[in-house]
Structure formats: structure tokens, C-alpha cells
Design a protein around this motif. Structure first.
Motif, PDB file in Angstrom:
ATOM      1  N   ALA A  35       0.787  -1.241   0.067  1.00 48.00           N
ATOM      2  CA  ALA A  35      -0.077  -0.058  -0.055  1.00 48.00           C
ATOM      3  C   ALA A  35       0.912   1.311  -0.032  1.00 48.00           C
ATOM      4  N   ASN A  36       2.178   1.218   0.481  1.00 46.37           N
ATOM      5  CA  ASN A  36       2.983   2.256   0.608  1.00 46.37           C
ATOM      6  C   ASN A  36       3.790   2.324  -0.532  1.00 46.37           C
ATOM      7  N   THR A  37       3.782   1.544  -1.584  1.00 41.91           N
ATOM      8  CA  THR A  37       4.809   1.481  -2.632  1.00 41.91           C
ATOM      9  C   THR A  37       4.121   2.243  -3.818  1.00 41.91           C
ATOM     10  N   ASN A  38       2.820   2.859  -3.759  1.00 44.03           N
ATOM     11  CA  ASN A  38       2.288   3.671  -4.710  1.00 44.03           C
ATOM     12  C   ASN A  38       2.290   2.992  -6.049  1.00 44.03           C
ATOM     13  N   PRO A  39       1.756   1.815  -6.110  1.00 40.20           N
ATOM     14  CA  PRO A  39       1.240   0.908  -7.645  1.00 40.20           C
ATOM     15  C   PRO A  39       0.760   1.816  -8.726  1.00 40.20           C
ATOM     16  N   MET A  40       0.228   3.135  -8.125  1.00 35.09           N
ATOM     17  CA  MET A  40      -0.387   4.087  -9.270  1.00 35.09           C
ATOM     18  C   MET A  40       0.902   4.853 -10.085  1.00 35.09           C
ATOM     19  N   GLY A  41       2.094   4.596  -9.479  1.00 36.98           N
ATOM     20  CA  GLY A  41       3.099   5.262  -9.924  1.00 36.98           C
ATOM     21  C   GLY A  41       3.225   6.786  -9.428  1.00 36.98           C
ATOM     22  N   ASN A  42       3.200   7.790 -10.436  1.00 40.49           N
ATOM     23  CA  ASN A  42       3.056   9.204 -10.215  1.00 40.49           C
ATOM     24  C   ASN A  42       1.494   9.335 -10.035  1.00 40.49           C
ATOM     25  N   THR A  43       1.392   9.484  -8.776  1.00 42.65           N
ATOM     26  CA  THR A  43      -0.118   9.736  -8.298  1.00 42.65           C
ATOM     27  C   THR A  43      -0.814  11.233  -8.735  1.00 42.65           C
ATOM     28  N   LYS A  44      -0.043  12.165  -8.687  1.00 41.64           N
ATOM     29  CA  LYS A  44      -0.236  13.485  -8.747  1.00 41.64           C
ATOM     30  C   LYS A  44      -0.622  13.664 -10.195  1.00 41.64           C
ATOM     31  N   GLY A  45      -1.812  14.252 -10.683  1.00 39.40           N
ATOM     32  CA  GLY A  45      -1.996  14.762 -11.912  1.00 39.40           C
ATOM     33  C   GLY A  45      -2.803  13.742 -12.819  1.00 39.40           C
ATOM     34  N   ARG A  46      -3.113  12.652 -12.167  1.00 34.09           N
ATOM     35  CA  ARG A  46      -3.818  11.620 -12.951  1.00 34.09           C
ATOM     36  C   ARG A  46      -5.421  11.695 -13.068  1.00 34.09           C
ATOM     37  N   ASN A  47      -5.882  11.490 -14.333  1.00 34.31           N
ATOM     38  CA  ASN A  47      -7.263  11.958 -14.393  1.00 34.31           C
ATOM     39  C   ASN A  47      -8.218  10.553 -14.822  1.00 34.31           C
ATOM     40  N   LEU A  48      -9.367  10.360 -14.247  1.00 29.70           N
ATOM     41  CA  LEU A  48      -9.974   9.076 -14.309  1.00 29.70           C
ATOM     42  C   LEU A  48     -11.463   9.443 -14.917  1.00 29.70           C
ATOM     43  N   LEU A  49     -11.508   8.547 -15.865  1.00 31.16           N
ATOM     44  CA  LEU A  49     -12.871   8.697 -16.578  1.00 31.16           C
ATOM     45  C   LEU A  49     -13.760   7.194 -16.362  1.00 31.16           C
ATOM     46  N   TYR A  50     -14.807   7.436 -16.065  1.00 30.09           N
ATOM     47  CA  TYR A  50     -15.757   6.172 -15.817  1.00 30.09           C
ATOM     48  C   TYR A  50     -16.423   5.911 -17.321  1.00 30.09           C
ATOM     49  N   PHE A  51     -16.787   4.700 -17.344  1.00 32.43           N
ATOM     50  CA  PHE A  51     -17.288   3.819 -18.511  1.00 32.43           C
ATOM     51  C   PHE A  51     -18.467   3.141 -18.010  1.00 32.43           C
ATOM     52  N   ASP A  52     -19.815   3.613 -17.614  1.00 28.02           N
ATOM     53  CA  ASP A  52     -20.726   3.020 -16.926  1.00 28.02           C
ATOM     54  C   ASP A  52     -21.403   1.778 -17.897  1.00 28.02           C
ATOM     55  N   TYR A 410     -20.061  14.866 -11.272  1.00 29.08           N
ATOM     56  CA  TYR A 410     -21.042  14.197 -11.958  1.00 29.08           C
ATOM     57  C   TYR A 410     -21.414  14.934 -13.143  1.00 29.08           C
ATOM     58  N   VAL A 411     -21.086  14.542 -14.283  1.00 33.98           N
ATOM     59  CA  VAL A 411     -21.068  15.644 -15.680  1.00 33.98           C
ATOM     60  C   VAL A 411     -22.711  15.899 -15.666  1.00 33.98           C
ATOM     61  N   ASP A 433      -5.590  14.952  -5.879  1.00 35.81           N
ATOM     62  CA  ASP A 433      -4.517  14.398  -6.732  1.00 35.81           C
ATOM     63  C   ASP A 433      -4.834  14.363  -8.018  1.00 35.81           C
ATOM     64  N   GLY A 434      -6.086  14.605  -8.337  1.00 37.01           N
ATOM     65  CA  GLY A 434      -6.449  14.720  -9.972  1.00 37.01           C
ATOM     66  C   GLY A 434      -7.994  14.699  -9.733  1.00 37.01           C
ATOM     67  N   ALA A 435      -8.667  14.305 -11.172  1.00 36.53           N
ATOM     68  CA  ALA A 435      -9.957  14.652 -11.316  1.00 36.53           C
ATOM     69  C   ALA A 435     -10.453  13.154 -11.550  1.00 36.53           C
ATOM     70  N   MET A 436     -11.734  12.943 -11.139  1.00 31.91           N
ATOM     71  CA  MET A 436     -12.455  11.486 -11.559  1.00 31.91           C
ATOM     72  C   MET A 436     -13.810  12.335 -12.360  1.00 31.91           C
ATOM     73  N   VAL A 437     -14.149  11.592 -13.519  1.00 27.71           N
ATOM     74  CA  VAL A 437     -15.359  12.265 -14.290  1.00 27.71           C
ATOM     75  C   VAL A 437     -16.296  10.946 -14.590  1.00 27.71           C
ATOM     76  N   PHE A 438     -17.457  11.175 -14.010  1.00 30.43           N
ATOM     77  CA  PHE A 438     -18.514  10.402 -14.225  1.00 30.43           C
ATOM     78  C   PHE A 438     -19.826  11.017 -14.885  1.00 30.43           C
ATOM     79  N   ASP A 439     -19.888  10.502 -16.126  1.00 31.44           N
ATOM     80  CA  ASP A 439     -19.582   9.544 -16.924  1.00 31.44           C
ATOM     81  C   ASP A 439     -19.267   9.770 -18.328  1.00 31.44           C
ATOM     82  N   ILE A 440     -18.603   8.911 -19.246  1.00 28.77           N
ATOM     83  CA  ILE A 440     -18.339   9.300 -20.439  1.00 28.77           C
ATOM     84  C   ILE A 440     -19.516   9.431 -21.225  1.00 28.77           C
TER      85      ILE A 440
END
Length: 458
Positions: A35-52, A410-411, A433-440
Motif C-alpha cells: 500500500a505504501n509503494t504507490n502502484p499508481m506510480g506518479n499519483t499526482k495529476g492523474r485523470n480518471l474517466l468512468y465507462f458505465d 457528475y457531468v 491528486d487529480g480528477a474523476m469524471v462520471f460518466d463518458i
């Protein structure tokens, strides 16, 4: 996540959100070093998009659509895609030997023979994008269509939540104003079943980057009041409940809420009940993490919840860090409640900052009489955490840096207000740390690709 309303072949489609006297030993051990090894890599500046899953079922039943929309998403600044493969119906969008497979939705039957998740993984990886599979956990039916295991599988019918309403005890399948047929998270057989689906998913797709759990919660404060829950709660507190459910809460005959409903009156065991429910969810999160990491140690283990922490206890969830003590601020929390925070168990946390108002300064504009807050545990108020900025700041504060946090929009809430949508995305990036967008689906329907790109890159 949110429910989605979409026109489908001329019809409206609802698609797709005091210390215990003798408590058992709390499962508060720190998560593994992974959990402390950050498998996300560079966690800052990531943007997530959901596909319902259901809102996009027909569109992504064609492999060229997967390739086309991934390329558009990449161009708009999306780094991570979250593919919903287990919607609230309890069906899955991949070949499972455990859960029923969804091959038809809203009258459309998939005919093109390809594996959806494999296509997403292969095409996204070509573009340098990260792929997470989203699964709805403690829900096994779509109430509006009477579809899913709790409706079709006699062995699972009794898994559904029994809700203690002002009108009495009601099975959730009879409460048609609720679209999710939630199940009882405390039942061992429910947990075993949901874990088996997660383990099958991760085993079947070794190149999958991560999973994002959704609806790892109770239906609401009314759930679950089955005899099984009573017995498990009694085991937790080490004594019988003399008056059930009255010792948890009752409904006032006179006092009404702002919505005109009978007011709940907490009983002597109310806070212990809240604490126990949080432990149920906490323990499942830790068990799921451990089991999935055994299969793929590099897996990004993520979770989605709503951002309204001050009222989220109603759904049995404490997504804060164990270092955050809500009993210092909120009357509903016992001193022991902090032990059931689970931020430390996550590699990724995304939260729904689902408010039209973006800046904290806009909170004064909130009209509590017209505001649309229908998600589980959401209340009505004008506090600044009912804004994108305020909720993102709260999430960062109470997770204590234990997990990267991605505030989400929530768009659909911004339809007709594209500049507010752009502003909300920029705020998510600035305050988390970034944005999440729901939904495409809403981005596609509104043609907001330019707005999405501005919000995610400017």
C-alpha cells in the motif's frame, strides 16, 4: 456511483449509487507494505474517466467503439479509464463462471464476439493509459426492472436488505423508489460470494491494472434490520438486544424532518450499531485487498465513495484514515469508530464531489429546497463541504495522505452550464491528486470533448 437517465430507442432508461461494552478485537492492523509503494506510480495529476456498464452497453458492444473513444479520451487528458464490469443488476460484462453474464440490455443484444475488458486493456495500454475494472459489491439487482440474482436466484433472495422504515420492515425489492436492490453486507455468504467474483475477475485478467470497488456499503441508515444482523450485532457487543429495533432507533410520532417524514429518534445502542456497521465494511475491505493482492501483488486496489463524510456513517462506511478521529467533531461517532477507517488499505481512492456549486464561496447560493441530493447518505445543507472545493479539501484532510485522492464530478449536474463543468474539473485537480469524471456517456451526449480537455489539461 450515480444512476443515469438516458433515452434508449425512444424510451427513458434508468441505467446504471459510546464505546461498545464488550467489542470484539478491532481489525486495525496496517495494510501490507504494498500500500505504501504507490502502484499508481506518479499519483499526482492523474485523470480518471468512468465507462458505465448499462448506459454505454450498446455503444461498447462494438470493438471499434472501444478503440475510438479511448483515443478521444486520451486526447482529452484522461490517464486512467474505469470500466464498469459489474453494474447494480448483479450481472457481469465478462465470461464468468460465478455471476450471471449480461448479454442484453434495454432490448439490445450483443452480437459481436469479443471480450470487452480485454479490448479495453489492450487498446488502452497501446495508448499508455491505465485500466481499472469497477464492480458494484453489495448490490444484486436492479429494482426498477426486477432484474438480477435477488429476483431470479431463490438461493439469493434472502440476501436482500431488510429496511426499517417509518411504515415498518420492508424488503428492499419492494421499495421501488430505490433503484439498487442492495444486499446485507454482514452476511458471511454474501461476502464469500462477492469475494469469489472479485478473485475470478483478477485471475482472469492478469494484465488488468486495478479494481475500483463501488457500493461497498449498506443501503442507508434503514438497513439492515434482519434477524441475522441482530444476532451478529449482539455477538459484537457481547449481550442481547432487549428491544430490537427500538434500542437502535425509533420513529417519532410527532417530529418531522425537513422533508416531512417522521424523524428518527436514536436509541441507547444507536452509536454502537453505527460503529459495528463500519467494522463490517472495514473488515471486508481489508479481506478483499489481501485476497486480490495474493493473486496480483501489483494490482491497484481502489474504492469509490461519496464525499459527504459527515453523513456517510448512514451507509456504514468510514473511508477516512485511522489517524482521523471523527468523535472529536461528530456526535454520532464513538471513540472506537476511528479504528474502522480504511484509507490505509487503499492504493487509490476516488470520491464523488457531486455538487453544482464549485467554490466554497458558492455555498451561500445553495437552495436547500430545490437542491438535488438523492444519493445514499446525502443530506441537505449549506455547509461549504457541499461544494466541489470543500468536499475535496475534506477528503484530503481526513485521509491524511495515506492514499491518493481523486475528487470526482457528475457531468450530468452541469448540463446547460459547460463553463461550470470546466471549473469543477479544474477545482478537482487543484484540491486533490487529480480528477474523476462520471460518466463518458454525458460527455458524448453533450459533445463536451473540448470542455473535458480544458478541464483536465489547462
Amino acid at each position: 456511483m450515480k444512476k443515469i437517465f438516458l433515452p434508449v430507442i425512444g424510451a427513458a432508461l434508468m441505467a446504471s449509487l459510546s464505546m461498545c461494552s464488550k467489542p470484539q478485537a478491532a481489525s486495525t492492523a496496517a495494510p501490507s507494505a504494498q500500500a505504501n509503494t504507490n502502484p499508481m506510480g506518479n499519483t499526482k495529476g492523474r485523470n480518471l474517466l468512468y465507462f458505465d456498464a448499462t448506459a454505454n452497453f450498446k455503444r461498447f458492444s462494438y470493438q471499434d467503439s472501444v478503440k475510438y473513444y479511448l483515443a478521444k479520451s486520451k486526447d482529452a487528458g484522461v490517464t486512467d479509464v474505469i470500466v464498469d464490469v459489474k453494474p447494480i443488476s448483479g450481472e457481469v460484462l465478462y465470461p464468468s463462471q460465478i455471476a450471471p453474464v449480461m448479454n442484453e440490455w434495454a432490448g439490445f443484444t450483443k452480437t459481436e464476439k469479443f471480450d470487452l475488458l480485454t479490448a479495453f486493456i489492450e487498446e488502452a495500454h497501446k495508448l499508455g493509459m491505465t485500466v481499472h475494472a469497477s464492480t458494484n459489491i453489495f448490490v444484486a439487482g436492479h429494482n426498477h426492472f426486477s432484474r438480477g440474482p435477488v429476483f431470479t436466484d431463490p438461493a439469493k433472495k434472502n440476501w436482500q436488505s431488510l429496511n426499517y422504515t417509518a411504515e415498518g420492515m420492508k424488503l428492499i425489492s419492494t421499495l421501488k423508489h430505490k433503484y439498487s436492490a442492495m444486499v446485507n453486507p454482514a452476511l458471511p455468504e454474501v461476502q464469500k460470494y462477492e469475494l469469489s467474483i472479485l478473485k475470478e475477475l483478477v485471475s482472469k485478467y492478469p494484465k488488468l491494472d486495478g479494481v475500483v470497488l463501488d457500493r461497498v456499503r449498506y443501503d442507508g441508515i434503514e438497513a439492515d434490520f434482519s434477524d441475522a444482523s441482530r444476532k451478529l450485532f449482539e455477538k459484537y457487543i457481547g449481550k442481547a438486544v432487549a428491544n430490537f429495533p427500538a434500542d437502535i432507533y425509533t420513529y417519532s410520532k410527532d417530529a418531522k424532518t425537513k422533508d416531512g417524514k417522521p424523524e428518527r429518534v436514536p436509541g441507547p445502542l444507536y452509536k454502537q450499531w453505527i460503529e459495528w456497521r463500519a467494522k463490517v465494511i472495514h473488515d471486508f475491505i481489508y479481506e478483499a485487498r489481501a485476497e486480490l493482492k495474493k493473486i496480483n501483488p501489483k494490482l491497484i486496489f481502489g474504492d469509490y465513495t461519496g464525499s459527504w463524510y459527515p453523513t456517510y456513517y448512514e451507509v456504514g462506511v468510514n473511508w477516512a484514515s485511522k489517524e482521523y478521529d471523527p468523535s472529536q467533531t461528530y456526535s454520532w461517532a464513538t471513540p472506537n469508530y476511528k479504528n474502522f477507517g480504511y484509507a490505509e488499505a487503499l492504493d487509490l481512492y476516488t470520491t464523488g464531489s457531486y455538487y453544482f456549486e464549485v467554490a466554497k464561496s458558492e455555498a451561500k447560493n445553495i437552495d436547500v429546497n430545490t437542491v438535488n441530493r438523492t444519493e445514499a447518505g446525502q443530506g441537505k445543507g449549506k455547509e461549504d463541504w457541499y461544494t466541489v472545493e470543500g468536499s475535496a479539501e475534506m477528503a484530503m484532510k481526513i485521509t491524511k495522505g495515506k492514499v491518493p485522492v481523486y475528487a470526482g464530478v457528475y457531468v450530468d449536474q452541469y448540463i446547460g452550464h459547460p463553463e461550470q463543468f470546466v471549473k469543477a474539473l479544474k477545482m478537482c485537480r487543484a484540491k486533490s491528486d487529480g480528477a474523476m469524471v462520471f460518466d463518458i456517456v454525458h460527455v458524448i451526449n453533450e459533445g463536451w470533448w473540448a470542455e473535458l480537455k480544458r478541464g483536465l489539461t489547462e
